[in-house]
Structures are given as C-alpha cells and as structure tokens.
Scaffold this motif. Structure first.
Motif, mmCIF file in Angstrom:
data_model
loop_
_atom_site.group_PDB
_atom_site.id
_atom_site.type_symbol
_atom_site.label_atom_id
_atom_site.label_comp_id
_atom_site.label_asym_id
_atom_site.label_seq_id
_atom_site.Cartn_x
_atom_site.Cartn_y
_atom_site.Cartn_z
ATOM 1 N N MET A 31 0.803 -1.223 0.000
ATOM 2 C CA MET A 31 0.000 0.000 0.000
ATOM 3 C C MET A 31 0.836 1.272 0.000
ATOM 4 O O MET A 31 1.918 1.323 0.571
ATOM 5 N N TYR A 32 0.270 2.258 -0.672
ATOM 6 C CA TYR A 32 0.933 3.556 -0.799
ATOM 7 C C TYR A 32 0.045 4.619 -0.180
ATOM 8 O O TYR A 32 -1.160 4.678 -0.445
ATOM 9 N N THR A 33 0.656 5.440 0.675
ATOM 10 C CA THR A 33 -0.105 6.512 1.308
ATOM 11 C C THR A 33 0.613 7.832 1.049
ATOM 12 O O THR A 33 1.816 7.932 1.262
ATOM 13 N N CYS A 34 -0.140 8.793 0.550
ATOM 14 C CA CYS A 34 0.466 10.098 0.293
ATOM 15 C C CYS A 34 0.840 10.724 1.633
ATOM 16 O O CYS A 34 0.015 10.825 2.531
ATOM 17 N N GLY A 35 2.079 11.135 1.735
ATOM 18 C CA GLY A 35 2.558 11.670 3.010
ATOM 19 C C GLY A 35 2.418 13.176 3.105
ATOM 20 O O GLY A 35 1.626 13.788 2.398
ATOM 21 N N MET A 71 5.162 5.583 2.459
ATOM 22 C CA MET A 71 4.601 6.923 2.657
ATOM 23 C C MET A 71 5.642 7.927 2.190
ATOM 24 O O MET A 71 6.746 7.986 2.735
ATOM 25 N N ASN A 72 5.279 8.671 1.160
ATOM 26 C CA ASN A 72 6.276 9.603 0.616
ATOM 27 C C ASN A 72 6.336 10.893 1.420
ATOM 28 O O ASN A 72 5.425 11.205 2.190
ATOM 29 N N ILE A 73 7.398 11.614 1.224
ATOM 30 C CA ILE A 73 7.525 12.956 1.794
ATOM 31 C C ILE A 73 7.633 13.911 0.607
ATOM 32 O O ILE A 73 8.557 13.795 -0.207
ATOM 33 N N GLY A 213 6.473 18.137 -11.394
ATOM 34 C CA GLY A 213 5.155 18.470 -10.859
ATOM 35 C C GLY A 213 4.878 17.524 -9.691
ATOM 36 O O GLY A 213 5.485 16.462 -9.576
ATOM 37 N N TRP A 214 3.952 17.907 -8.853
ATOM 38 C CA TRP A 214 3.669 17.125 -7.638
ATOM 39 C C TRP A 214 3.167 15.715 -7.972
ATOM 40 O O TRP A 214 3.584 14.730 -7.360
ATOM 41 N N HIS A 215 2.283 15.611 -8.971
ATOM 42 C CA HIS A 215 1.612 14.325 -9.220
ATOM 43 C C HIS A 215 2.564 13.241 -9.698
ATOM 44 O O HIS A 215 2.437 12.081 -9.319
ATOM 45 N N GLU A 217 5.499 12.780 -8.898
ATOM 46 C CA GLU A 217 6.330 12.294 -7.786
ATOM 47 C C GLU A 217 5.757 10.996 -7.231
ATOM 48 O O GLU A 217 6.462 10.000 -7.049
ATOM 49 N N CYS A 218 4.447 11.005 -6.954
ATOM 50 C CA CYS A 218 3.843 9.823 -6.320
ATOM 51 C C CYS A 218 3.769 8.642 -7.295
ATOM 52 O O CYS A 218 3.936 7.499 -6.877
ATOM 53 N N SER A 219 3.545 8.916 -8.581
ATOM 54 C CA SER A 219 3.558 7.809 -9.553
ATOM 55 C C SER A 219 4.930 7.156 -9.578
ATOM 56 O O SER A 219 5.055 5.933 -9.525
ATOM 57 N N PRO A 242 -6.990 16.925 -7.833
ATOM 58 C CA PRO A 242 -6.475 16.300 -9.056
ATOM 59 C C PRO A 242 -5.426 15.206 -8.801
ATOM 60 O O PRO A 242 -5.098 14.465 -9.713
ATOM 61 N N HIS A 243 -4.913 15.137 -7.555
ATOM 62 C CA HIS A 243 -3.686 14.368 -7.341
ATOM 63 C C HIS A 243 -3.814 12.895 -7.745
ATOM 64 O O HIS A 243 -3.050 12.393 -8.570
ATOM 65 N N HIS A 244 -4.797 12.213 -7.187
ATOM 66 C CA HIS A 244 -4.883 10.768 -7.463
ATOM 67 C C HIS A 244 -5.372 10.479 -8.884
ATOM 68 O O HIS A 244 -4.958 9.509 -9.514
ATOM 69 N N ASN A 246 -4.632 12.195 -11.426
ATOM 70 C CA ASN A 246 -3.457 12.385 -12.283
ATOM 71 C C ASN A 246 -2.439 11.265 -12.099
ATOM 72 O O ASN A 246 -1.769 10.860 -13.051
ATOM 73 N N GLU A 247 -2.340 10.765 -10.883
ATOM 74 C CA GLU A 247 -1.454 9.608 -10.664
ATOM 75 C C GLU A 247 -1.902 8.427 -11.531
ATOM 76 O O GLU A 247 -1.081 7.737 -12.139
ATOM 77 N N ILE A 248 -3.211 8.198 -11.579
ATOM 78 C CA ILE A 248 -3.732 7.090 -12.397
ATOM 79 C C ILE A 248 -3.399 7.337 -13.863
ATOM 80 O O ILE A 248 -2.893 6.455 -14.563
HETATM 81 ZN ZN LIG Z 1 0.712 11.572 -3.419
#
Ligand SMILES: [Zn+2]
Length: 474
Positions: A31-35, A71-73, A213-215, A217-219, A242-244, A246-248
């Motif tokens: 599992m991934y959780t946005c930090g 969990m990312n920073i 861009g922020w998005h 990063e999590c991808s 938009p974050h998730h 855009n990640e998809i």
């Molecule tokens: Zn995130």
C-alpha cells in the motif's frame, strides 16, 4: 488468524462500492499513502488521515497480512518552493525541521512505521524516466516555455476516479500549479521548466532544467517501491482530485496496466463544527495540542474513533471523552491484573467469544471502528460486572488481559499496565482523609480530595473490593 479465510471488505472509491479485499499476492499487502508536504507542521486534519492509514495497516496485520507500506515525503512542490523563496532558506534546510517534526509526531501518536519514507527530491531521475516514457508514448508534450504537460485527451479513462464526464474536460487548456479545482481539469504539468520564481530549486536533466510536478512524484515513487500494479492507495478525500486522478493517468498510460486495485479515502475534518483554518483561529497541529496539556493517547484515540469515511468533528469535549474512554480501558486492565477469585463464571467464555467475533466483523466491514468500539465497551462493562461479583479467577483474568492487549495492538492506547507503585506520603494522607469524609457522608469533601489526588496524577476508584488507586502515567 489466517489471511486465507478473512472477510475484509473496503469501500473502493474507484467503483464506489464495498468490495471484498483480494490482494495480488496471497497474505501480502502493498500500500501507498500520500505523506506530508513539508512546508509546515502537519495539522490534525493531516493526522486524521495518517491515523486512518495506521488503523488500516494494523487491522490488516491483525488479520495476518504482511504489509508493505510506502509513505512519501513531498519535499519539493509549489508550496515548499514558495516557502523556501519567502524565507530565503535553501529548500532542503527549509523542509528539514518539518520532516524531523513529522517523524516526532508519528512517535507521539504511536503511529506504526511505514517500511519506506521516500523523499521526492531523492527520486528525480525516476520521475524524469517516467516523463520520458509518457512522451515516447504520446501522452505528453512540451509547451512554449519548455515545461512538459500531460495531454488528458489522450487518456480515455481520465476522470474514472473522480467521475468526470469527458465533455467537462477542457482539452488543450493547461494548468501549471500543482493543486486546482475540478472545474479547472485540464492538461497538467509533469515537468516545470525553471522560472525565476523557482530561484535555486531546479535539476539539470535530459528533459531540461526544472523541477517535477507534484503528481508525477507519487507515480514514480509508488511504482519504484511497490511495482506497476499494487493493492491499496490511500489519502485524504481532497487528494482524490487532481492528485490521485493524475497519478492514475500518468501511471496507467506509462505502464499500460491497472495502477491500483483499491482506492481508500478519508473524509474531511472539522473543528468544533467549522472548517479548520489558520485565519479562523481554530487551526491545530499535534504539538499545539500536546503543549496545551492533552495526552497523546487521547489525541490518538479521538482521531481514530470515528469511521474514516465520516466527516470528523474535532472538539475539546471529544478529547476529554477520549481520555475518559482510555481510562475505562486502563482501569479494566488494572482490575484484571488484581483479579483472583475462587469462583469462575461460565459466562466469561461466551463473553470473550462474542467480543472477538463482533469486533472482528465490524472491523472487517470497511474498518467500522465505531461499531467495534461499541462492542469492546459493552464487553468491558459486562466483564467488570463479573469482577464486581467476584466471578473471575486469576487464570480467566489473564486470558481477558491478553485479549485486551490484542485489541490494543490495534488501538494503541492502553499499553501494558505495570505493577502498582508505592503511594507518595501526602497522597496516603489524602486518601485517609477521604475515607473519613466518606464515613461522615461528606461527599463534597470526598470529591474535592479526589480532585486533589487527580491533580497529583493519582486516580482512585471505589470498588466492591475497596479503594484502588493508580498513577495516571502508567
Ligand atoms: Zn501523493
């Protein structure tokens, strides 16, 4: 307990339905959780989400799963860059105190550690590689200022998480800022070419001088640590768009595979019924609350005790109630340590079986903590009655105690209760005076002495076996 025959169901934002949880690999959960975005201290709204994720993680472990959580920073994005520019402090020096504070707050609230906490600034090459892949596949293009944008018209599934109609999207229009409203859904920035307002925050890369861009990063970080498809992605509901979304779009366009099987989102937090905000004077960080003298366990309990998909109303009354609830659980644990009756009640086993089943069923049902806690307190009430009636043997009490500790592996608020220590002299004297007051039926005086003891950190309780006391710290 085995993970094979579990019956865990989660409300999946992707389908808007409760679904049975089936991991990709049996017995394991990725599992991934946005930090946290480390431009400031985490506030209680952030920690409401982290607490939900902690509960999720602990419940999966309770059911026997091996969890790998990332969990990312977010240590580079619009807000951190703006904070660095405003203060004139280098980005990494500007974010460091907030990163340190974040890890301290996790300890304060007894949040279980994730397996990795990747930082965005340490993964720029992975982000660049992902952007290059999107360009090769025709999902991204370079704008006049050399920034790189994601072309949402190319990804036919765009909007599947936040449920957009394709005609609502403004094809060709662009948005460069990291965060924006649903009405502004348009091509978004994967890579931001250096601009004077970025100051010294940039990377020289094959796709140019700039920053991610922020998005993206999590991808990039989720794929790196968990693979192209993984089980669960969580976050606060405000991250859904938009974050998730855009990640998809980024991840699925790049890999051609489904990105995540279950999306779980926690609801907003209110403070005393109102939106929390610095300008409303009702903005709290975890450290604000501990500085005001509130016990970390009470904050933890309060944040976790409302179902994650319900809006959560933080109040100071609620914090007091959380404290009382923990005290009830601890008192019960203490009584179990002391129990030593000759007789034993046949009802005990049925009571334990029931709470195990009902608590488990409630948690399996999309982490229904409200119902699980109601069952737990009902159990404590009935077991206390049996203790009052001298119907709990030492062996039975030990069994009850270990069951309570098992529940506490999930709740994380009771802790092992230690041996009782010796009372300070002045407390002994106060207790003696209170007994006198009680004998004289001077309830007011007795109650005042109880408050005095409380102020000394000593909690007393009148039980059928006589007066019990313990130190609040234990
Ligand atoms: Zn995130």
């Amino acid at each position: 307990m085995q993970s094979l025959d579990h019956n865990i169901r989660f409300f999946n934002t992707l389908t808007r339905k409760k679904e049975k949880f089936i991991p990709i690999e049996q017995g394991k959960v990725k599992m991934y959780t946005c930090g946290l975005t480390v431009w400031d201290y985490g506030h209680i709204g952030n920690f409401r989400t982290f607490m939900f994720e902690d509960l999720l993680r602990r419940w999966l472990e309770f059911r026997g799963f091996e969890v790998t959580q990332i969990m990312n920073i977010t240590d580079v994005d619009d807000r951190t860059v703006a904070a660095s520019r405003k203060t004139g402090i280098l980005l990494k020096d500007c974010t460091k105190p907030y990163i340190d504070a974040f890890f301290e707050d996790l300890v304060t609230l007894n949040i279980e550690k994730a397996e990795h906490y990747p930082r965005a600034t340490a993964h720029v090459p992975e982000m660049v590689a992902l952007i290059e892949k999107l360009m090769q596949k025709g999902y991204a293009y370079v704008s006049e200022d050399k920034s790189i944008y994601y072309d949402i018209s190319k990804f036919t599934d765009y909007g599947k998480l936040s449920k957009f109609k394709i005609e609502d999207l403004q094809a060709g229009a662009r948005v460069k800022v990291d965060d924006y409203e649903k009405a502004e859904a348009r091509d978004f920035a994967l890579w931001k070419a250096w601009a004077p307002e970025d100051g010294d925050v940039y990377w020289e890369t094959p796709i140019g001088k700039g920053r991610p861009g922020w998005h993206i990063e999590c991808s990039a970080m989720s794929i790196k640590y968990l693979g192209e498809t993984f089980d669960i992605h969580t976050g606060g509901v405000d991250n859904m768009f938009p974050h998730h979304e855009n990640e998809i779009a980024q991840s699925e366009a790049a890999t051609g595979k489904k990105f995540v099987n279950y999306w779980l989102h926690s609801e907003h937090l209110l403070v005393e019924g109102k939106r929390m905000g610095k300008r409303f004077g009702n903005y709290y960080t975890v450290r604000d609350l501990t500085k005001l003298g509130h016990a970390p366990e009470a904050i933890r309990y309060l944040l976790l005790s409302t179902h994650y998909r319900q809006q959560f109303n933080f109040t100071f009354d609620g914090l007091q109630a959380a404290k009382n609830a923990i005290e009830r659980l601890r008192n019960f644990a203490y009584r179990l340590k002391d129990a030593n009756s000759a007789g034993n009640s046949p009802e005990l086993k049925a009571l334990m079986d029931r709470v195990k089943k009902e608590f488990g069923d409630a948690m399996d049902d999309d982490l229904n903590i409200n119902a699980a806690l109601a069952w737990l307190f009902e159990f404590v009430r009935e077991a206390n009655n049996l203790l009052d009636a001298n119907k709990v043997s030492k062996a039975a009490a030990e069994e009850l105690y270990s069951l309570m500790m098992k529940f506490d592996k999930l709740l994380g608020v009771i802790g092992e209760v230690g041996e009782e220590q010796k009372l300070p002299k002045e407390a002994e004297e106060l207790i003696r005076k209170r007994e006198e007051a009680r004998k004289a039926k001077n309830w007011k005086a007795a109650d005042e002495i109880r408050q005095q003891l409380r102020a000394m950190g000593i909690i007393i309780e009148d039980t059928p076996q006589g007066l019990k006391w313990r130190s609040e710290k234990n």
